[in-house]
Design an enzyme around this catalytic site. Structure first.
Site, mmCIF file in Angstrom:
data_model
loop_
_atom_site.group_PDB
_atom_site.id
_atom_site.type_symbol
_atom_site.label_atom_id
_atom_site.label_comp_id
_atom_site.label_asym_id
_atom_site.label_seq_id
_atom_site.Cartn_x
_atom_site.Cartn_y
_atom_site.Cartn_z
ATOM 1 N N GLU A 216 2.001 -0.319 -4.816
ATOM 2 C CA GLU A 216 1.041 0.706 -5.229
ATOM 3 C C GLU A 216 1.840 1.987 -5.448
ATOM 4 O OE1 GLU A 216 -2.958 3.185 -4.026
ATOM 5 O OE2 GLU A 216 -1.588 2.555 -2.465
ATOM 6 N N ASP B 216 0.825 -1.198 0.000
ATOM 7 C CA ASP B 216 0.000 0.000 0.000
ATOM 8 C C ASP B 216 0.873 1.268 0.000
ATOM 9 O OD1 ASP B 216 -2.789 0.953 0.319
ATOM 10 O OD2 ASP B 216 -2.052 1.803 2.199
HETATM 11 C C1 NOJ Z 1 -4.417 2.933 -0.937
HETATM 12 C C2 NOJ Z 1 -5.519 1.937 -0.779
HETATM 13 O O1 NOJ Z 1 -5.700 1.262 -1.994
HETATM 14 C C3 NOJ Z 1 -6.737 2.719 -0.350
HETATM 15 O O2 NOJ Z 1 -7.912 1.943 -0.400
HETATM 16 C C4 NOJ Z 1 -6.464 3.248 1.023
HETATM 17 O O3 NOJ Z 1 -7.552 4.072 1.419
HETATM 18 C C5 NOJ Z 1 -5.178 4.093 1.057
HETATM 19 N N1 NOJ Z 1 -4.108 3.478 0.359
HETATM 20 C C6 NOJ Z 1 -4.721 4.295 2.469
HETATM 21 O O4 NOJ Z 1 -4.246 3.078 2.986
#
Ligand code: NOJ
Length: 542
Positions: free
Chosen positions: A279, A215
């Site tokens: 990500e 993440d």
């Molecule tokens: C990215 C995640 O995909 C999202 O759903 C989340 O709200 C944020 N990061 C914070 O963790």
């Protein structure tokens, strides 16, 4: 403990067993909305186990599970209160072991979501940190004194709105949260935080987990001096323009690469090597490519947000793909996706609800060089759910309604059949987010229909598995008419996409149509040209 080694699935042609995922296809499961085995309206891990045959039939090699660890659900799993246990609403650790084992029996590996940028404010580390300046875990988080006027220490803004700083009145200091105030950011300058996460990743990898989706991995470490961000300009991404500042010092710091190299070194001690998929939500392909390091020492794959956010137009997407191909370091492998739990589903965003366009989008994702990540429902062309104000559960949607309705529409339950409960849950159960009428689009109705989105996905994935060109062959753009996109894969395979409303004629070279959005044309010979009607696509192989 689950073993995690897939048994009998045929290897991807040309695939190196250490790079089992090159040429493979991943599938993102959003656990709360996939399948509800215990009938409480919330999807769960036993529900996922019950649907593994669907994934195996689709030809999936790996599943990314959005967070299943304990969470108070202020951000639906992305606020973790225990990194080593499964949230009781989703099942147990034993259920997760069962999932890993049952998936492995079908040749499917499981990736978990690792959330290292922040914890929940109810995580024991933060509970302790809040006890006072001298507490054992105080420095696990980013604390700073107020400005002389009592205001926040700098101008950093939360991605979810407002200042990124929250005052802790008891100690008189602010703590940093790049997302909700209930998601305090960890301090990655602290060696103990690094060691804690070394142990967390080993814990899951020892349990048979094949890797992580990480993440906001570009954000983990912040400027040590907490310098103010510069003002945003109109050339910056919309998100930064809305915040008014460009994310220079609260994200994408060079030191993040040390953390990724550290995890890659640990990943390498496993057989097969464990995967790190980041990500990497950064505004340019150049910056995304940096997270691959030298091609071998950081991420195995980075999500390409420039691609996800591109309009569904041939020129725009081809440009992103060409740049990605040119900029990734040698040995690096692209990752392609069109939907996830934060973005409107591709069947809505790219295809505007038109199944013909959704098929072209899926043919594209599944035939580029790289590993596609399908999001649950993509394989049936599922569109976003309808969410009314009273249904909103996403804190961001609640905050910005009606200007931004949040991320609930892409998180609504998966329709497995057209009857009551849609096969997601029992008839009459109230689901956690409203379920769209399952009769409109569901898995069962598409089974066996050669014109369905589902059967197209199955055929393309099978074609990847049968063709070294499609699985691992290099990509090369080919000349094609306006509004279309054509490319070569490997020795002799070409992919032709007509992304316009009218018919288009491609120079195809002689061959056979091995896959087509119009199933009736599969097996037909192509001479030197192939004409495709508007919004359709084909793969031609010698
Ligand atoms: C990215 C995640 O995909 C999202 O759903 C989340 O709200 C944020 N990061 C914070 O963790």
């Amino acid at each position: 403990m689950a073993s995690g080694s897939p048994a009998t699935k045929p290897a991807v042609p040309g695939g190196d067993p250490d790079r089992w995922w090159h040429g493979g296809v991943f599938y993102q499961v959003y656990p709360r909305s996939f399948a509800d085995a215990d009938g409480d309206g919330v999807g769960d891990i036993p529900g996922i186990v019950s649907k593994l045959d669907h994934l195996a039939r689709l030809g999936i090699d790996g599943v990314w599970l959005s967070p299943v660890t304990c969470s108070p659900n202020r951000d639906w799993g992305y606020d973790v209160s225990d990194y080593r246990h499964v949230d009781p609403s989703l099942g147990t650790l034993a259920d997760l072991d069962t999932l890993v084992r049952e998936a492995a029996d079908r040749g499917i590996r499981i990736l978990l979501d690792l959330v290292p940028n922040h914890t929940s404010d109810l995580h024991p580390w933060f509970v302790d940190a809040r006890r006072g300046r001298g507490s054992a875990h105080r420095d696990y988080y980013v604390w700073a004194d107020p400005k002389p006027d009592g205001g926040p220490p700098n101008n950093w803004m939360s991605i979810f709105g407002g200042s990124a700083w929250e005052l802790d009145e008891a100690s008189g200091q602010y703590y940093l949260h790049n997302f909700e105030a209930a998601q305090p950011d960890l301090n990655w300058w602290n060696g103990d935080v690094r060691r804690e996460f070394d142990e967390i990743v080993r814990y899951w990898w020892d349990r048979g987990i094949a890797g992580f989706r990480i993440d906001v991995c570009h954000m983990m470490i912040k400027d040590a001096e907490l310098r103010d961000n510069p003002p945003a300009t109109e050339d910056d991404p919309l998100e930064e323009q809305v915040m008014g500042v460009r994310s220079v010092y609260n994200a994408t710091r060079p030191e993040v690469h040390d953390i990724l190299r550290r995890w890659r070194a640990i990943a390498r001690t496993y057989e097969p090597e464990r995967l790190l998929i980041g990500e990497t939500n950064v505004p340019t392909v150049e910056r995304m490519a940096e997270y691959y390091g030298d091609g071998r020492d950081e991420l195995h794959g980075g999500f390409n947000f420039v691609f996800i956010e591109a309009p569904f137009e041939a020129d725009a997407l081809r440009t992103v793909v060409e740049r990605t191909e040119a900029l990734l370091p040698d040995g690096a492998w692209p990752v392609w996706t069109g939907s996830n739990h934060d973005f409107s589903r591709l069947a809505t965003r790219w295809a505007g609800g038109d199944p013909a366009k959704a098929k072209v989008a899926l043919l594209m994702l599944l035939t580029l060089r790289g590993t596609p990540f399908l999001y649950q429902g993509d394989e049936i062309g599922l569109v976003d759910g309808q969410i009314e104000r009273e249904d909103v559960l996403d804190a961001v949607g609640a905050r910005f309604w009606p200007y931004y309705k949040g991320r609930d529409p892409e998180r609504t339950p998966m329709p497995w059949h057209g009857g009551p409960g849609g096969g997601f849950t029992a008839a009459g159960v109230r689901t956690w987010l409203p379920m769209a009428d399952p009769a409109a689009c569901n898995v069962a109705d598409q089974e066996g229909d050669p014109d369905s989105v589902l059967e197209l996905c199955r055929r393309v994935i099978a074609a990847r598995r049968a063709s070294e060109d499609l699985a691992v062959g290099p990509y090369r753009s080919l000349a094609s008419p306006d509004g279309t996109w054509a490319w070569a894969r490997g020795e002799g395979t070409t992919v032709l996409l007509n992304m316009s409303g009218g018919a288009a004629t491609f120079a195809s070279g002689p061959g056979i149509v091995t896959v087509c959005t119009d199933a009736a044309r599969e097996g037909v010979s192509a001479d030197s040209t192939l004409t495709l009607p508007g919004w359709s696509g084909a793969v031609v192989a010698p």
